[in-house]
Design a protein around this motif. Structure first.
Motif, PDB file in Angstrom:
ATOM      1  N   GLU A   1       0.811  -1.217   0.000  1.00 33.10           N
ATOM      2  CA  GLU A   1       0.000   0.000   0.000  1.00 33.10           C
ATOM      3  C   GLU A   1       0.847   1.271   0.000  1.00 33.10           C
ATOM      4  O   GLU A   1       0.446   2.296  -0.575  1.00 33.10           O
ATOM      5  N   GLY A   2       2.017   1.249   0.624  1.00 35.92           N
ATOM      6  CA  GLY A   2       2.848   2.447   0.698  1.00 35.92           C
ATOM      7  C   GLY A   2       3.869   2.570  -0.408  1.00 35.92           C
ATOM      8  O   GLY A   2       4.635   3.547  -0.449  1.00 35.92           O
ATOM      9  N   ILE A   3       3.913   1.621  -1.328  1.00 36.92           N
ATOM     10  CA  ILE A   3       4.907   1.650  -2.417  1.00 36.92           C
ATOM     11  C   ILE A   3       4.366   2.506  -3.559  1.00 36.92           C
ATOM     12  O   ILE A   3       3.190   2.409  -3.941  1.00 36.92           O
ATOM     13  N   VAL A   4       5.235   3.351  -4.120  1.00 37.24           N
ATOM     14  CA  VAL A   4       4.846   4.219  -5.232  1.00 37.24           C
ATOM     15  C   VAL A   4       5.776   3.957  -6.419  1.00 37.24           C
ATOM     16  O   VAL A   4       6.790   3.258  -6.304  1.00 37.24           O
ATOM     17  N   ILE A   5       5.419   4.552  -7.550  1.00 41.16           N
ATOM     18  CA  ILE A   5       6.261   4.469  -8.746  1.00 41.16           C
ATOM     19  C   ILE A   5       7.164   5.702  -8.786  1.00 41.16           C
ATOM     20  O   ILE A   5       6.694   6.833  -8.589  1.00 41.16           O
ATOM     21  N   ALA A   6       8.442   5.458  -9.008  1.00 41.17           N
ATOM     22  CA  ALA A   6       9.402   6.567  -9.042  1.00 41.17           C
ATOM     23  C   ALA A   6      10.207   6.521 -10.330  1.00 41.17           C
ATOM     24  O   ALA A   6      10.420   5.445 -10.903  1.00 41.17           O
TER      25      ALA A   6
ATOM     26  N   GLY B   1      14.752   5.480 -15.941  1.00 40.11           N
ATOM     27  CA  GLY B   1      13.968   4.272 -15.690  1.00 40.11           C
ATOM     28  C   GLY B   1      12.940   4.478 -14.588  1.00 40.11           C
ATOM     29  O   GLY B   1      13.108   5.309 -13.699  1.00 40.11           O
ATOM     30  N   PHE B   2      11.870   3.679 -14.655  1.00 38.41           N
ATOM     31  CA  PHE B   2      10.822   3.709 -13.643  1.00 38.41           C
ATOM     32  C   PHE B   2      10.946   2.467 -12.763  1.00 38.41           C
ATOM     33  O   PHE B   2      11.091   1.347 -13.281  1.00 38.41           O
ATOM     34  N   TYR B   3      10.845   2.662 -11.426  1.00 35.45           N
ATOM     35  CA  TYR B   3      11.030   1.554 -10.485  1.00 35.45           C
ATOM     36  C   TYR B   3      10.051   1.717  -9.318  1.00 35.45           C
ATOM     37  O   TYR B   3       9.637   2.847  -8.988  1.00 35.45           O
ATOM     38  N   PRO B   4       9.685   0.625  -8.654  1.00 37.83           N
ATOM     39  CA  PRO B   4       8.912   0.753  -7.410  1.00 37.83           C
ATOM     40  C   PRO B   4       9.791   1.359  -6.323  1.00 37.83           C
ATOM     41  O   PRO B   4      10.975   1.031  -6.197  1.00 37.83           O
ATOM     42  N   PHE B   5       9.202   2.235  -5.522  1.00 41.33           N
ATOM     43  CA  PHE B   5       9.966   3.012  -4.555  1.00 41.33           C
ATOM     44  C   PHE B   5       9.227   3.018  -3.217  1.00 41.33           C
ATOM     45  O   PHE B   5       8.024   3.261  -3.150  1.00 41.33           O
ATOM     46  N   ALA B   6       9.978   2.713  -2.141  1.00 41.80           N
ATOM     47  CA  ALA B   6       9.434   2.756  -0.781  1.00 41.80           C
ATOM     48  C   ALA B   6       9.945   4.022  -0.118  1.00 41.80           C
ATOM     49  O   ALA B   6      11.118   4.112   0.255  1.00 41.80           O
ATOM     50  N   PRO B   7       9.102   5.062   0.041  1.00 48.21           N
ATOM     51  CA  PRO B   7       9.557   6.300   0.678  1.00 48.21           C
ATOM     52  C   PRO B   7       9.732   6.126   2.182  1.00 48.21           C
ATOM     53  O   PRO B   7       9.341   5.104   2.756  1.00 48.21           O
ATOM     54  N   VAL B   8      10.311   7.108   2.813  1.00 47.65           N
ATOM     55  CA  VAL B   8      10.495   7.080   4.261  1.00 47.65           C
ATOM     56  C   VAL B   8       9.122   6.962   4.930  1.00 47.65           C
ATOM     57  O   VAL B   8       8.190   7.697   4.609  1.00 47.65           O
ATOM     58  N   GLY B   9       9.016   6.015   5.859  1.00 40.36           N
ATOM     59  CA  GLY B   9       7.753   5.755   6.549  1.00 40.36           C
ATOM     60  C   GLY B   9       6.971   4.593   5.990  1.00 40.36           C
ATOM     61  O   GLY B   9       6.060   4.080   6.653  1.00 40.36           O
ATOM     62  N   ALA B  10       7.275   4.156   4.767  1.00 43.29           N
ATOM     63  CA  ALA B  10       6.562   3.024   4.174  1.00 43.29           C
ATOM     64  C   ALA B  10       6.950   1.733   4.883  1.00 43.29           C
ATOM     65  O   ALA B  10       8.077   1.577   5.372  1.00 43.29           O
ATOM     66  N   VAL B  11       6.012   0.783   4.914  1.00 43.03           N
ATOM     67  CA  VAL B  11       6.244  -0.527   5.525  1.00 43.03           C
ATOM     68  C   VAL B  11       6.315  -1.569   4.414  1.00 43.03           C
ATOM     69  O   VAL B  11       5.384  -1.691   3.611  1.00 43.03           O
ATOM     70  N   MET B  12       7.400  -2.312   4.374  1.00 45.99           N
ATOM     71  CA  MET B  12       7.601  -3.334   3.353  1.00 45.99           C
ATOM     72  C   MET B  12       6.750  -4.577   3.649  1.00 45.99           C
ATOM     73  O   MET B  12       6.293  -4.767   4.789  1.00 45.99           O
TER      74      MET B  12
ATOM     75  N   GLY C   1       7.542  -7.523   4.290  1.00 48.27           N
ATOM     76  CA  GLY C   1       8.088  -8.305   5.401  1.00 48.27           C
ATOM     77  C   GLY C   1       7.932  -7.649   6.759  1.00 48.27           C
ATOM     78  O   GLY C   1       8.302  -8.234   7.778  1.00 48.27           O
ATOM     79  N   GLY C   2       7.413  -6.423   6.796  1.00 50.42           N
ATOM     80  CA  GLY C   2       7.200  -5.734   8.064  1.00 50.42           C
ATOM     81  C   GLY C   2       8.243  -4.672   8.377  1.00 50.42           C
ATOM     82  O   GLY C   2       8.114  -3.941   9.370  1.00 50.42           O
ATOM     83  N   MET C   3       9.283  -4.547   7.551  1.00 47.13           N
ATOM     84  CA  MET C   3      10.332  -3.567   7.816  1.00 47.13           C
ATOM     85  C   MET C   3       9.844  -2.164   7.431  1.00 47.13           C
ATOM     86  O   MET C   3       9.285  -1.967   6.348  1.00 47.13           O
ATOM     87  N   GLN C   4      10.058  -1.197   8.322  1.00 48.49           N
ATOM     88  CA  GLN C   4       9.684   0.188   8.052  1.00 48.49           C
ATOM     89  C   GLN C   4      10.899   0.949   7.522  1.00 48.49           C
ATOM     90  O   GLN C   4      12.000   0.847   8.057  1.00 48.49           O
TER      91      GLN C   4
END
Length: 795
Positions: A44-49, A88-99, A101-104
């Protein structure tokens, strides 16, 4: 088999229900779902960058500094992936996102440089196994957009447990057919291009030519159909994201648009397909033939395989280029420089494919399906679907009409189904019209034939060949939960039970009373000339069928010891095998074996329990002997039983004195024994149909009291007590009702070379009370016989 929920709904929009509901329905239809994976969970917290700039890290050789645009201004990200590129376009986890596996994700410093988020690989997102590089998104995307929504990853993966007899469920189309309310009528395959290409097909018997490529079936037994098409002018590149996303949803790693297209159609329709680089074919020619001794092939996984001869291969004019139905060869692999491809859609013999897959240790998606059977009538559709997809994602054009070589026509299977038989097996009346309605959605056709039905089986159901198979389909489609649970009228069967079953039951009950637990061990053993070899062994350690039960139980003893268990009582009833005489069929024999070790009773404050000994084992075997009508002897000279210590070896004899089995203390060199373990006692004997329960004789309750007399006898140390007891019984006559040992003494006070054994004798007359004079006379006769015949005298 991995199934995508979204993919199913695309093929059959009429399917209703959430993924969990579909999983439950599939279980009721005979295809249980082992696992249900929510692919969108944690995304849910992953965006396209978009990466706008890549530069070297000043303090680390393998790290790079990336400028990332993710919808909220430029961010600096430290990245170690080798495939990150500017633009290139890649999936990106910004600061505060939870992966997933549970890692923030937190803002961090890596080698002195700040990193404001993380660019992600497919493995880190739970979308595949590839973690060597970032997950690059092909095409143009909006920076900052939701990765989950844009790629339609709010999907679920259903992991089906598909039995070998249901090959049609190894595809999304087959599963959709099962779940759609209208079955086949509800299925839709949306074309990839508009309008879809026209696929003209030329048919032939054993050889034909298309686009200058000569295709020949040289092994009719191994290949009954071979379709081929040539596409020129393709551009090999990464697949469009919708195709790659669907493949990732089922756990398949995208490679390039050509290979991905073959994998896509394979998982959609269940037909294995392959693409060859046409410019790398010698000839150019394609031959389906048996391999020649001394040939070799390097497969796509980079392994070199020496061919023994006889394996089914695809070859060009010179060498093999693929293991038919298993894996393609590296020499004709589609690469970035490929511009012309030959597409293969074939039907290979399941046995030949299985032989190659096992011989070379290659289990692939293709071999898994060929071994179980593919839909021969669905092959033209699969090739047309593949051509449509490749033209849509790789460009190019069909060079010439495709070809379709068939060496054998498929014969439709028709089965006669009696409605009376349906009622007899299912217990409910199912009319002919209802049967036709139940079978029609899954591809069967049912037509009236007198009072019965003539059912035509679709070619994608090779498992349905008999009336009972069709009735199983009727029950499955009607719903097992629709049948009433009450017990219907029944009658005893006319077939008698195997005579071993009652005997086995009595022995199992006896062993349960002794505290034994039943074990089930594998029927395989290491190699031996006295054992039956397996044609396809699982391993070198299990290459033959067992000829004894006891070794398997001893391995279970070692397993229990390794977990700290001391008190072990196990038994097994199973079959052992022996080689056939003169090369004939192997022999089978039912046996019972058991092992016991440790304390004879649970620990208690009242006293320490003693360990099992030979007398316990003898008592156990004597009880078993009474149930099968045999006897027990203790004799060190008994043949066989080499796994037992020589002293105290026990033999089990049938009534006719033939050997049934043996027991004793297991030799230490047959076990990996811990220092704290007690002696291990074991037994094994065969169960025979002639072994029957001894007749039960009824005796009335005695009306007159018994008289007991004790005899303490000096017996030579080398003489068996059983011999003395036998003579006592023979001279005791009808008045002697029972004899038993109650004491044993060795030591001072008795002559050297002897031991004192005390027997208790019970005398009784059924019609009167015995006198002392009568008993004294019998005792005197017994003592005289013992002295004269055995040299045994009263102490």
């Amino acid at each position: 088999m991995n199934i995508s929920y979204r993919w199913l709904r695309t093929i059959a929009p009429t399917i209703q229900g959430a993924p969990r509901q579909l999983a439950d329905r599939l279980g009721m239809l005979g295809a249980p779902v082992d696992e249900l994976v929510d692919l969108g969970a944690g995304l849910e917290g992953i965006v396209i960058a978009r990466v706008t700039d890549v530069r070297e890290h000043p303090n680390a050789d393998r790290l790079r500094l990336c400028t990332v645009e993710a919808g909220g201004g430029a961010l600096q990200v430290v990245c170690g992936a080798p495939n990150v590129e500017a633009g290139g376009f890649y999936p990106f986890a910004p600061v505060g996102a939870v992966m997933p596996g549970g890692m923030q994700i937190r803002k961090a410093k890596l080698r002195g440089e700040e990193s404001e988020g993380m660019l992600c690989s497919a493995k880190e997102l739970g979308l595949g196994r590839d973690h060597a590089g970032l997950l690059r998104l092909e095409g143009e995307w909006m920076p900052g957009a939701s990765f989950l929504n844009e790629l339609e990853l709010d999907d679920a993966r259903l992991v089906l447990d598909v039995t070998p007899n249901r090959p049609e469920l190894l595809s999304h189309l087959g599963v959709a057919r099962e779940l759609a309310p209208g079955g086949d009528a509800d299925l839709r395959l949306t074309p990839f291009s508009s309008p879809p290409p026209d696929l003209e097909v030329l048919t032939g018997r054993s050889e034909a030519t298309t686009a200058g490529v000569r295709v020949t079936i040289g092994d009719a037994d191994g290949c009954s159909r071979y379709m081929a098409a040539v596409i020129e002018g393709v551009e090999v590149r990464p697949s469009p994201e919708p195709i790659a996303t669907r493949l990732r949803a089922i756990g398949v790693r995208p490679i390039n648009n050509i290979v991905d297209a073959t994998n896509y159609v394979l998982h959609e329709l269940g037909q294995p397909l392959h693409a060859f680089d046409l410019d790398r074919l010698a000839g150019p020619e394609v031959r389906v033939r048996a391999a020649l001794p001394g040939e070799s092939i390097r497969t796509l996984d980079g392994s070199e395989h020496a061919l023994a001869g006889g394996e089914l291969v695809i070859a060009d004019a010179e060498v093999p280029i693929a293991l038919a139905g298993v894996m393609g060869g590296e020499e004709t692999e589609v690469t970035e420089t490929t511009s012309r491809i030959l597409l293969e859609c074939a039907l290979f013999d399941p046995g030949r494919v299985r032989m190659s897959a096992r011989a070379f240790g290659l289990s692939t998606d293709a071999s898994h399906r060929f071994e179980r059977g593919v839909d021969v009538d669905g092959q033209p559709r699969a090739l047309h679907r593949l051509v449509d997809l490749i033209l849509a994602v790789a460009g190019g054009s069909l060079a010439e009409p495709a070809i379709d070589l068939q060496r054998r026509e498929a014969t439709p299977v028709e089965v006669r189904v009696r409605t009376s038989r349906v009622y007899q097996l299912l217990g409910v009346g199912v009319g002919a019209e209802e049967i036709a309605d139940l079978l029609r959605p899954i591809g069967f056709t049912a037509e009236p034939a007198a009072e019965d039905l003539r059912v035509r089986v679709p070619p994608f159901r090779p498992d349905v060949t008999r009336e009972v198979d069709v009735i199983e389909e009727i029950a499955r489609r009607r719903g097992y939960d629709s049948f009433e649970g009450d017990l219907r009228h029944s009658r005893p069967g006319r077939v008698p039970d195997d005579p071993l079953l009652p005997l086995q039951g009595r022995l199992q009950g006896m062993l349960a009373g002794w505290g034994f637990l039943e074990a089930r061990t594998a029927a395989f053993s290491p190699a031996s000339d006295e054992r039956v070899p397996l044609l396809n062994p699982l391993s070198a350690e299990e290459s033959h069928l067992r000829d004894e039960l006891l070794p398997g139980l001893l391995r279970r003893v070692e397993h229990n010891w390794s977990h700290g268990v001391r008190a072990i009582r196990l038994y097994e009833v199973g079959t052992v095998f022996s080689p056939g005489r003169g090369g004939g069929a192997a022999g089978e024999e039912m046996r019972l074996a058991g092992v016991l070790t440790g304390p004879s009773r649970p620990p208690h404050w009242s006293g320490q329990a003693t360990a099992w000994d030979v007398w316990d084992l003898k008592a156990l075997m004597e009880e078993g002997a009474r149930l099968i009508g045999g006897s027990v002897v203790v004799d060190e000279s008994l043949p066989g039983g080499d796994q037992f210590e020589p002293s105290g070896r026990i033999g089990l004899l049938a009534e006719d004195c033939t050997r049934l089995g043996h027991g004793g203390q297991v030799r230490s060199d047959h076990l990996d024994t811990p220092a704290w373990a007690e002696a291990v006692w074991g037994f094994e004997f065969r169960l025979e149909a002639r072994s029957g329960r001894p007749p039960i004789v009824y005796d009335a309750i005695p009306a007159f009291p018994a008289v007991e007399r004790d005899l303490a006898l000096l017996v030579p140390a080398d003489m068996k007590a059983a011999r003395v007891e036998e003579l006592v019984r023979s001279r005791g006559g009808e008045l002697l009702a029972a004899v038993g040992v109650f004491d044993l003494y060795t030591g001072g006070g008795i002559p050297e070379g002897t031991r004192s054994i005390a027997w208790r004798l019970h005398f009784r007359h059924p019609e009167r009370t015995l006198t002392d004079a009568e008993i004294d006379a019998v005792i005197s006769e017994i003592l005289d016989a013992l002295r004269e015949e055995l040299g045994v005298r009263r102490r």
